[in-house]
Write an enzyme that holds these catalytic residues in place. Structure first.
Site, mmCIF file in Angstrom:
data_model
loop_
_atom_site.group_PDB
_atom_site.id
_atom_site.type_symbol
_atom_site.label_atom_id
_atom_site.label_comp_id
_atom_site.label_asym_id
_atom_site.label_seq_id
_atom_site.Cartn_x
_atom_site.Cartn_y
_atom_site.Cartn_z
ATOM 1 N N ASP A 199 -1.565 -0.959 5.957
ATOM 2 C CA ASP A 199 -1.767 -0.384 7.281
ATOM 3 C C ASP A 199 -3.228 -0.312 7.700
ATOM 4 O OD1 ASP A 199 -2.173 1.740 5.256
ATOM 5 O OD2 ASP A 199 -2.487 3.018 7.000
ATOM 6 N N ASP B 187 -0.067 5.195 1.001
ATOM 7 C CA ASP B 187 -0.255 6.107 2.130
ATOM 8 C C ASP B 187 -0.345 5.335 3.445
ATOM 9 O OD1 ASP B 187 -1.031 8.939 0.830
ATOM 10 O OD2 ASP B 187 -1.922 7.339 -0.361
ATOM 11 N N ASP C 65 0.869 -1.174 0.000
ATOM 12 C CA ASP C 65 0.000 0.000 0.000
ATOM 13 C C ASP C 65 0.909 1.228 0.000
ATOM 14 O OD1 ASP C 65 -2.362 1.657 0.489
ATOM 15 O OD2 ASP C 65 -1.591 1.824 2.534
#
Length: 236
Positions: A176, A16, A14
């Site tokens: 995240d 961001d 991922d």
């Protein structure tokens, strides 16, 4: 060093909150945008409930958070304002998380391939990585507008793997948030979670296959153990 097998594994990140700490710049561009419709500035503490589905959804969520729904007629110009501000200030305060570059160097040296699967617009993701001189690490950078579907739809991840010339049975996802963990589970891919990103709940509670607190822990040994465990589950 642990060399990847001939059928090299692909590690999909991922963006961001996983690869890059984009928090300051996302908040700045969002506040620049929502000020035009009379909303008060959001803070970093608000960010975990805003990010994950791209700029359009961030703006909509900011409106709902302040009981000021954003109409579908307003959205195109607001998204354009957000994107223009974000690009104009790129890379701003955004930086790779500690240990990331060293980890990617290790993994590439060991024969692993790397890719990005993000719900951020592809153009923004690619431009940001270029500004930070990180593009050369990745065999594919797939955004939220690359396909007609996005995380947590399994096809966003499987499509990323295909674009990177990888194999779903030899891929690992790192993220995240719930979207990252869900897309990996939906695609049948092992997932590593990081706790320093934008999740609004402890990532361990989302049942990832592993949690790493620092990129120093991202090793070929960890990747191979997860792939071996995943293969064992399939065999059963």
């Amino acid at each position: 060093m642990t060399r990847a097998p001939e059928n090299k594994a692909l590690i999909v990140f991922d963006l961001d909150g996983t690869l890059l700490d984009t928090s300051v710049d996302l908040v700045d561009s969002l506040n620049h945008t929502i000020a035009t419709i009379g909303l008060v500035p959001v803070t970093y503490d608000d960010l975990t409930s805003l990010v994950g589905q791209g700029a359009r959804v961030m703006i909509e969520r900011a409106g709902r958070m302040q009981d000021r729904p954003v109409s579908q007629e307003e959205l195109p110009s607001l998204v354009e304002r957000f994107v223009d501000h974000y690009i104009a200030n790129m890379p701003g305060h955004t930086r790779p998380y500690p240990g990331l570059v060293a980890a990617m160097d290790r993994l590439k040296a060991d024969g692993y391939a790397l890719a990005v699967c993000t719900n951020k617009m592809e153009g923004l993701a690619t431009s940001l990585l270029q500004k930070l001189e990180l593009t050369h690490y990745f065999d594919a950078v797939i955004g939220g507008d690359t396909f007609e579907y996005r995380k947590p739809d399994a096809r966003h991840l499987t499509g990323t793997i295909e674009r990177a010339s990888g194999d779903v049975s030899r891929a690992v996802m790192i993220g995240d948030s719930i979207n990252d963990i869900a897309v990996a589970k939906n695609a049948g891919v092992p997932v590593i979670a990081v706790p320093f990103g934008f999740s609004d709940v402890p990532v361990a509670s989302l049942d990832p296959d592993a949690v790493i607190a620092h990129f120093d822990e991202l090793t070929g040994e960890l990747v191979e153990s997860l792939l071996k465990g995943s293969a064992a589950k399939v065999a059963v």
